[in-house]
Design an enzyme around this catalytic site. Structure first.
Site, PDB file in Angstrom:
ATOM      1  N   TYR A   1     126.043  27.306 194.209  1.00 19.68           N
ATOM      2  CA  TYR A   1     125.608  27.512 192.823  1.00 19.68           C
ATOM      3  C   TYR A   1     126.551  26.812 191.851  1.00 19.68           C
ATOM      4  O   TYR A   1     126.132  26.014 191.008  1.00 19.68           O
ATOM      5  CB  TYR A   1     125.532  29.019 192.492  1.00 19.68           C
TER       6      TYR A   1
ATOM      7  N   THR B   1     128.931  27.431 183.014  1.00 21.68           N
ATOM      8  CA  THR B   1     129.544  28.677 183.474  1.00 21.68           C
ATOM      9  C   THR B   1     131.023  28.461 183.800  1.00 21.68           C
ATOM     10  O   THR B   1     131.424  27.365 184.208  1.00 21.68           O
ATOM     11  CB  THR B   1     128.817  29.176 184.746  1.00 21.68           C
TER      12      THR B   1
HETATM   13  O1  TDX Z   1     125.837  43.875 194.922  1.00 26.57           O
HETATM   14  C1  TDX Z   1     126.833  43.314 194.463  1.00 26.57           C
HETATM   15  N1  TDX Z   1     128.078  43.807 194.751  1.00 26.57           N
HETATM   16  C2  TDX Z   1     129.228  43.220 194.303  1.00 26.57           C
HETATM   17  O2  TDX Z   1     130.341  43.704 194.593  1.00 26.57           O
HETATM   18  C3  TDX Z   1     126.739  42.139 193.627  1.00 26.57           C
HETATM   19  C4  TDX Z   1     125.404  41.556 193.274  1.00 26.57           C
HETATM   20  C5  TDX Z   1     127.913  41.573 193.179  1.00 26.57           C
HETATM   21  N2  TDX Z   1     129.129  42.083 193.521  1.00 26.57           N
HETATM   22  C6  TDX Z   1     130.358  41.444 193.002  1.00 26.57           C
HETATM   23  C7  TDX Z   1     130.431  39.952 193.205  1.00 26.57           C
HETATM   24  C8  TDX Z   1     131.188  39.474 191.992  1.00 26.57           C
HETATM   25  O3  TDX Z   1     132.587  39.558 192.193  1.00 26.57           O
HETATM   26  O4  TDX Z   1     130.341  41.640 191.579  1.00 26.57           O
HETATM   27  C9  TDX Z   1     130.801  40.469 190.897  1.00 26.57           C
HETATM   28  C10 TDX Z   1     129.699  39.989 189.987  1.00 26.57           C
HETATM   29  O5  TDX Z   1     128.683  39.481 190.801  1.00 26.57           O
HETATM   30  P1  TDX Z   1     127.357  38.803 190.194  1.00 26.57           P
HETATM   31  O6  TDX Z   1     126.710  39.769 189.259  1.00 26.57           O
HETATM   32  O7  TDX Z   1     126.546  38.283 191.333  1.00 26.57           O
HETATM   33  O8  TDX Z   1     127.962  37.634 189.297  1.00 26.57           O
HETATM   34  P2  TDX Z   1     128.944  36.404 189.661  1.00 26.57           P
HETATM   35  O9  TDX Z   1     128.853  36.022 191.086  1.00 26.57           O
HETATM   36  O10 TDX Z   1     130.290  36.732 189.116  1.00 26.57           O
HETATM   37  O11 TDX Z   1     128.245  35.240 188.797  1.00 26.57           O
HETATM   38  C11 TDX Z   1     127.740  35.530 187.484  1.00 26.57           C
HETATM   39  O12 TDX Z   1     128.602  35.044 186.470  1.00 26.57           O
HETATM   40  C12 TDX Z   1     128.725  33.659 186.294  1.00 26.57           C
HETATM   41  C13 TDX Z   1     126.366  34.915 187.308  1.00 26.57           C
HETATM   42  O13 TDX Z   1     125.503  35.379 188.317  1.00 26.57           O
HETATM   43  C14 TDX Z   1     126.422  33.425 187.296  1.00 26.57           C
HETATM   44  O14 TDX Z   1     125.139  32.879 187.086  1.00 26.57           O
HETATM   45  C15 TDX Z   1     127.353  32.991 186.187  1.00 26.57           C
HETATM   46  O15 TDX Z   1     127.498  31.605 186.197  1.00 26.57           O
END
Ligand code: TDX
Length: 317
Positions: A133, A106
């Site tokens: 992670y 990643t």
């Molecule tokens: O409820 C939420 N609200 C929010 O604002 C969630 C779940 C996330 N977020 C934000 C956090 C991040 O900036 O959105 C963005 C994306 O979040 P995630 O979907 O949790 O992804 P991220 O943390 O960026 O990590 C993802 O991309 C890289 C994957 O989950 C990882 O497994 C990968 O390695």
């Protein structure tokens, strides 16, 4: 891969944790070249048995705990699966002399970028993981590298940007937003929503892995991303608009601990190998939203199960 390579036997090894289910395999499960093994990669004897039984010669290692928020509340399983599990797979690959080990990693291992839009992660960016992670993924990357340097295991490491598309577990931003907006529920946006992610359609990621598996130069790392940078707020607003709902559904909540500001990939090394994505964010998000509309039963079942407790513990919406 099952349909594209009928002369390959494809062995799907999966522990079926909370984020896995067999309905995803319904269109391939009866194919003659498809086999399923319910195995945890940290179970050494079970993994070695599968390698022996099927005479494995190529490995693509996707198996991981992947949700950053879960790694903040409970890091231990991330070390067990992502680090120790990778070491077990590497030992099996070495023992059975596989021809290629593709380790799917990643962009989060590089840490975060500032908002300056001219800066990107390249394969030479130092590893600076910020969450338990991403630290577990960076650790597994280093183990894979060491098996190449020490034992000559033929390998590649791929580092992709944020995936999205069909069958994405609804704890991640895009499927969480689509499912909650469809149910007229509030969408939790962390902090100000200004954090940037670079979105990659899952099928474009798959074509990249296919290419690296067959054409990748042993020992090399390849970044995968398609220049689709969006702020989280832009992503949520796009989905709300596409579904004809109100922006009142947006709820700004407490920020994620150690929240990385921005990820953005320079994919030029992989493009030189011949990779070209087929989706941009507009076409990909449309296809994804349509899929969630057509497959409501799949995600409704998840939302009403064990995941419900996780969501209620995580957010008070
Ligand atoms: O409820 C939420 N609200 C929010 O604002 C969630 C779940 C996330 N977020 C934000 C956090 C991040 O900036 O959105 C963005 C994306 O979040 P995630 O979907 O949790 O992804 P991220 O943390 O960026 O990590 C993802 O991309 C890289 C994957 O989950 C990882 O497994 C990968 O390695």
């Amino acid at each position: 891969m099952v349909k594209k390579y009928p002369n390959y036997n494809i062995i799907n090894l999966d522990a079926l944790t909370y984020a896995g289910d067999l309905t995803k395999h319904s269109d391939i499960q009866h194919e003659a070249n498809y086999f399923f093994e319910k195995v945890d990669i940290s179970d050494r004897s079970a993994v070695f048995s599968v390698f022996e039984k099927h005479s494995i010669n190529l490995v693509t290692h996707f198996a991981a705990e992947s949700h950053v928020d879960r790694s903040i509340t409970d890091p231990e399983i991330f070390i067990k699966t992502n680090v120790l599990g990778t070491q077990v797979l590497l030992d099996a690959a070495k023992q059975f002399n596989v021809e290629k080990f593709v380790h799917v990693s990643t962009d989060e291992v590089y840490g975060e970028l500032e908002f300056d839009p001219t800066t990107f992660f390249t394969e030479n960016t130092p590893l600076e993981p910020n969450s338990p992670y991403s630290a577990s993924k960076a650790s597994s990357d280093l183990l894979v590298r060491s098996y190449y340097e020490t034992f000559g295991l033929p390998m590649n490491i791929t580092r992709c940007s944020n995936n999205y598309g069909p069958y994405h577990f609804p704890e991640k931003l895009i499927p969480l937003t689509v499912s909650r907006v469809l149910n007229n529920q509030k969408v939790p946006v962390y902090g100000t929503g200004e954090n940037i992610r670079d979105w990659l359609h899952v099928l474009d990621h798959c074509s990249a892995i296919d290419l690296v598996m067959h054409e990748g130069v042993n020992g090399e790392v390849y970044n995968v991303g398609g220049h689709n940078e969006k702020t989280n707020l832009e992503v949520v607003e796009t989905i709300i608009k596409a579904l004809g709902k109100s922006e009142d559904l947006i709820e700004f909540v407490e920020d994620r601990l150690g929240h990385d500001k921005r990820y953005a990939i320079d994919p030029s090394k992989l493009e030189k190998l011949g990779w070209k994505p087929t989706y941009n964010f507009d076409s990909g998000i449309k296809q994804t939203i349509d899929w969630y509309l057509d497959n409501q039963e799949w995600w409704e079942t998840i939302l009403s199960g064990e995941y419900k407790n996780y969501f209620e513990k995580q957010y008070s919406l």
